[in-house]
Each structure stands twice: as C-alpha cells, then as structure tokens.
Design a protein around this motif. Structure first.
Motif, PDB file in Angstrom:
ATOM      1  N   UNK A   1      44.403   1.226 -34.345  1.00  0.00           N
ATOM      2  CA  UNK A   1      43.742   0.883 -33.079  1.00  0.00           C
ATOM      3  C   UNK A   1      44.625  -0.022 -32.221  1.00  0.00           C
ATOM      4  N   UNK A   2      45.448  -0.835 -32.861  1.00  0.00           N
ATOM      5  CA  UNK A   2      46.372  -1.695 -32.111  1.00  0.00           C
ATOM      6  C   UNK A   2      47.512  -0.880 -31.497  1.00  0.00           C
ATOM      7  N   UNK A   3      47.881   0.217 -32.150  1.00  0.00           N
ATOM      8  CA  UNK A   3      49.021   1.009 -31.701  1.00  0.00           C
ATOM      9  C   UNK A   3      48.642   2.189 -30.815  1.00  0.00           C
ATOM     10  N   UNK A   4      47.395   2.663 -30.906  1.00  0.00           N
ATOM     11  CA  UNK A   4      46.997   3.891 -30.215  1.00  0.00           C
ATOM     12  C   UNK A   4      45.584   3.749 -29.658  1.00  0.00           C
ATOM     13  N   UNK A   5      45.262   4.656 -28.730  1.00  0.00           N
ATOM     14  CA  UNK A   5      43.873   4.779 -28.287  1.00  0.00           C
ATOM     15  C   UNK A   5      43.150   5.609 -29.336  1.00  0.00           C
ATOM     16  N   UNK A   6      42.146   5.040 -29.979  1.00  0.00           N
ATOM     17  CA  UNK A   6      41.406   5.717 -31.038  1.00  0.00           C
ATOM     18  C   UNK A   6      39.943   5.787 -30.634  1.00  0.00           C
ATOM     19  N   UNK A   7      39.341   6.952 -30.817  1.00  0.00           N
ATOM     20  CA  UNK A   7      37.942   7.143 -30.460  1.00  0.00           C
ATOM     21  C   UNK A   7      37.169   7.616 -31.681  1.00  0.00           C
ATOM     22  N   UNK A   8      35.933   7.240 -31.841  1.00  0.00           N
ATOM     23  CA  UNK A   8      35.136   6.399 -30.959  1.00  0.00           C
ATOM     24  C   UNK A   8      35.542   4.938 -31.087  1.00  0.00           C
ATOM     25  N   UNK A   9      35.094   4.111 -30.145  1.00  0.00           N
ATOM     26  CA  UNK A   9      35.355   2.676 -30.255  1.00  0.00           C
ATOM     27  C   UNK A   9      34.825   2.152 -31.591  1.00  0.00           C
ATOM     28  N   UNK A  10      35.432   1.097 -32.102  1.00  0.00           N
ATOM     29  CA  UNK A  10      35.073   0.543 -33.403  1.00  0.00           C
ATOM     30  C   UNK A  10      33.589   0.290 -33.578  1.00  0.00           C
ATOM     31  N   UNK A  11      32.938  -0.227 -32.548  1.00  0.00           N
ATOM     32  CA  UNK A  11      31.506  -0.541 -32.667  1.00  0.00           C
ATOM     33  C   UNK A  11      30.663   0.711 -32.835  1.00  0.00           C
ATOM     34  N   UNK A  12      31.200   1.884 -32.464  1.00  0.00           N
ATOM     35  CA  UNK A  12      30.459   3.138 -32.554  1.00  0.00           C
ATOM     36  C   UNK A  12      30.897   4.022 -33.730  1.00  0.00           C
ATOM     37  N   UNK A  13      31.849   3.558 -34.512  1.00  0.00           N
ATOM     38  CA  UNK A  13      32.414   4.387 -35.573  1.00  0.00           C
ATOM     39  C   UNK A  13      31.348   4.871 -36.563  1.00  0.00           C
ATOM     40  N   UNK A  14      30.399   4.024 -36.895  1.00  0.00           N
ATOM     41  CA  UNK A  14      29.360   4.383 -37.857  1.00  0.00           C
ATOM     42  C   UNK A  14      27.993   4.533 -37.180  1.00  0.00           C
ATOM     43  N   UNK A  15      27.987   4.880 -35.896  1.00  0.00           N
ATOM     44  CA  UNK A  15      26.734   4.959 -35.139  1.00  0.00           C
ATOM     45  C   UNK A  15      25.738   5.928 -35.770  1.00  0.00           C
ATOM     46  N   UNK A  16      26.212   7.039 -36.284  1.00  0.00           N
ATOM     47  CA  UNK A  16      25.292   8.006 -36.890  1.00  0.00           C
ATOM     48  C   UNK A  16      24.553   7.388 -38.063  1.00  0.00           C
TER      49      UNK A  16
END
Length: 66
Positions: free
Chosen positions: A39-54
């Motif tokens: 995440x520090x090196x690249x744009x990663x999706x979904x945002x960290x806060x949404x990674x486990x949203x399901x």
C-alpha cells in the motif's frame, strides 16, 4: 470480553468468533506487513478500511457458499 486488538480488522462479532485468533498468528502478521508495504508503494484497492467489509456486513451464520 477482551478488548479488541487494534491490528484486527473490523468484523462482525460472528466472524470474530470464527477468525479472531487467526489475526494473531505469524502468517497473518507477515501478510499484514506485506500489505502495508504494498500500500505504501502502490495504489491498492479496496482501501484498507474496506478490505474486510463483506465480513463486517454479512454475519458468519448467513454465509451459505464461500
């Protein structure tokens, strides 16, 4: 009840009962370090806060197929 571990993602209580201990395991800590670096090196999706949203929005008992 123990206080939540700040490194544990936000999950519904039913998922925390099933998966909660996994987040303290060495393989998950290594995965967390890897994801922080990516995440520090690249744009990663979904945002960290949404990674486990399901897992937060769907209780374990409601899952029929994974």
């Amino acid at each position: 009840m123990t206080p939540p571990n700040p490194s544990t993602p936000r999950l519904s209580p039913s998922w925390l009962r099933v998966l909660g201990a996994q987040f303290d395991q060495p393989h998950m800590q290594a995965l967390r370090r890897f994801l922080v670096a990516e995440r520090a090196a690249h744009a990663v999706f979904p945002p960290g806060r949404d990674m486990f949203a399901a897992f937060d929005l769907t209780p374990f008992e409601a899952v029929r197929v994974v």
